[in-house]
Design a protein around this motif. Structure first.
Motif, mmCIF file in Angstrom:
data_model
loop_
_atom_site.group_PDB
_atom_site.id
_atom_site.type_symbol
_atom_site.label_atom_id
_atom_site.label_comp_id
_atom_site.label_asym_id
_atom_site.label_seq_id
_atom_site.Cartn_x
_atom_site.Cartn_y
_atom_site.Cartn_z
ATOM 1 N N SER A 64 28.837 61.988 -11.390
ATOM 2 C CA SER A 64 28.659 61.131 -12.486
ATOM 3 C C SER A 64 27.708 61.400 -13.447
ATOM 4 O O SER A 64 26.816 60.610 -13.953
ATOM 5 C CB SER A 64 28.554 59.719 -12.163
ATOM 6 O OG SER A 64 27.623 59.300 -11.483
ATOM 7 N N GLU B 273 31.683 60.715 -16.563
ATOM 8 C CA GLU B 273 31.589 59.443 -15.928
ATOM 9 C C GLU B 273 33.250 58.990 -15.516
ATOM 10 O O GLU B 273 33.480 57.934 -14.886
ATOM 11 C CB GLU B 273 31.205 58.206 -16.737
ATOM 12 C CG GLU B 273 29.562 58.381 -17.243
ATOM 13 C CD GLU B 273 29.040 57.663 -18.273
ATOM 14 O OE1 GLU B 273 28.056 57.450 -18.655
ATOM 15 O OE2 GLU B 273 30.197 56.655 -18.762
ATOM 16 N N THR C 22 34.368 56.036 -12.954
ATOM 17 C CA THR C 22 35.025 55.049 -13.501
ATOM 18 C C THR C 22 36.412 54.526 -12.985
ATOM 19 O O THR C 22 36.678 53.641 -12.683
ATOM 20 C CB THR C 22 35.065 54.973 -14.926
ATOM 21 O OG1 THR C 22 33.558 55.423 -15.504
ATOM 22 C CG2 THR C 22 35.249 53.711 -15.695
ATOM 23 N N ARG D 92 32.711 59.647 -21.454
ATOM 24 C CA ARG D 92 32.198 58.177 -21.386
ATOM 25 C C ARG D 92 33.304 57.138 -21.494
ATOM 26 O O ARG D 92 34.126 57.113 -22.324
ATOM 27 C CB ARG D 92 31.033 58.140 -22.489
ATOM 28 C CG ARG D 92 30.139 59.106 -22.477
ATOM 29 C CD ARG D 92 28.655 58.781 -22.653
ATOM 30 N NE ARG D 92 28.082 57.782 -21.642
ATOM 31 C CZ ARG D 92 27.070 57.431 -21.730
ATOM 32 N NH1 ARG D 92 26.438 57.661 -22.782
ATOM 33 N NH2 ARG D 92 26.573 56.525 -21.064
ATOM 34 N N ASN E 210 33.898 52.701 -20.925
ATOM 35 C CA ASN E 210 33.410 51.357 -20.019
ATOM 36 C C ASN E 210 34.507 50.916 -19.421
ATOM 37 O O ASN E 210 35.773 51.263 -19.415
ATOM 38 C CB ASN E 210 33.464 50.359 -21.499
ATOM 39 C CG ASN E 210 32.126 50.597 -22.323
ATOM 40 O OD1 ASN E 210 31.298 51.050 -21.778
ATOM 41 N ND2 ASN E 210 32.477 50.329 -23.649
ATOM 42 N N GLY F 41 26.496 47.406 -15.724
ATOM 43 C CA GLY F 41 25.690 48.359 -15.249
ATOM 44 C C GLY F 41 26.199 49.807 -15.729
ATOM 45 O O GLY F 41 26.824 49.867 -16.540
ATOM 46 N N HIS F 42 25.539 50.775 -14.762
ATOM 47 C CA HIS F 42 25.880 52.081 -15.287
ATOM 48 C C HIS F 42 26.417 52.811 -14.292
ATOM 49 O O HIS F 42 26.203 52.481 -13.122
ATOM 50 C CB HIS F 42 24.382 52.834 -15.547
ATOM 51 C CG HIS F 42 23.568 51.973 -17.000
ATOM 52 N ND1 HIS F 42 23.714 52.941 -18.011
ATOM 53 C CD2 HIS F 42 22.726 51.328 -16.977
ATOM 54 C CE1 HIS F 42 23.090 52.347 -18.763
ATOM 55 N NE2 HIS F 42 22.353 51.210 -18.149
ATOM 56 N N THR F 43 27.341 53.776 -14.773
ATOM 57 C CA THR F 43 28.010 54.472 -13.760
ATOM 58 C C THR F 43 27.502 56.038 -13.819
ATOM 59 O O THR F 43 27.955 56.985 -13.017
ATOM 60 C CB THR F 43 29.360 54.677 -14.011
ATOM 61 O OG1 THR F 43 29.824 54.972 -15.258
ATOM 62 C CG2 THR F 43 30.152 53.195 -13.849
ATOM 63 N N ASP F 44 26.581 56.610 -14.516
ATOM 64 C CA ASP F 44 26.113 57.735 -14.894
ATOM 65 C C ASP F 44 24.823 58.110 -14.106
ATOM 66 O O ASP F 44 23.888 56.992 -13.578
ATOM 67 C CB ASP F 44 25.948 58.261 -16.344
ATOM 68 C CG ASP F 44 24.925 57.472 -17.078
ATOM 69 O OD1 ASP F 44 24.896 55.987 -16.743
ATOM 70 O OD2 ASP F 44 23.978 58.011 -17.634
ATOM 71 N N THR F 45 24.494 59.309 -13.668
ATOM 72 C CA THR F 45 23.132 59.794 -13.186
ATOM 73 C C THR F 45 22.870 60.851 -14.037
ATOM 74 O O THR F 45 23.548 61.415 -14.834
ATOM 75 C CB THR F 45 23.701 60.094 -11.726
ATOM 76 O OG1 THR F 45 24.416 61.121 -11.595
ATOM 77 C CG2 THR F 45 23.725 58.814 -10.984
#
Length: 90
Positions: free
Chosen positions: A27, A39, A43, A67, A69, A84-88
């Motif tokens: 991600s 992502e 997701t 990307r 949501n 929150g975030h789902t990316d690194t």
């Protein structure tokens, strides 16, 4: 009304397993001029988890290439909102 805790995350070992699964899914955000996003898979995983283990209505909202949501909602009161975030970063 209180949401039921899904069976999969009722003890610490289950939380560790869920976290391990999420970390295994690429991600990342590539640090290049184009800023490639990735992502989608994480997701989709979180959406599927929520559909299988909660009574929430789940939908993905496409934001831009790679990307998304993730919107999960209940129809009960009180309302609950998680952000929150789902990316690194790679």
């Amino acid at each position: 009304m209180r949401l039921e805790i899904p069976r999969m995350i009722q003890n610490p070992a289950d939380v560790v397993g869920l976290t391990q699964n999420l970390v295994r899914i690429p991600s990342y955000v590539e640090s290049s001029e184009r800023g490639k996003m990735n992502e989608r898979m994480v997701t989709e995983y979180v959406a599927q988890f929520l559909k299988e283990h909660t009574n929430l209505t789940v939908r993905r909202q496409h934001v831009q290439d790679g990307r998304y949501n993730l919107i999960a909602a209940n129809t009960d009161s009180p309302k609950l909102m998680l952000i929150g975030h789902t990316d690194t970063v790679k």
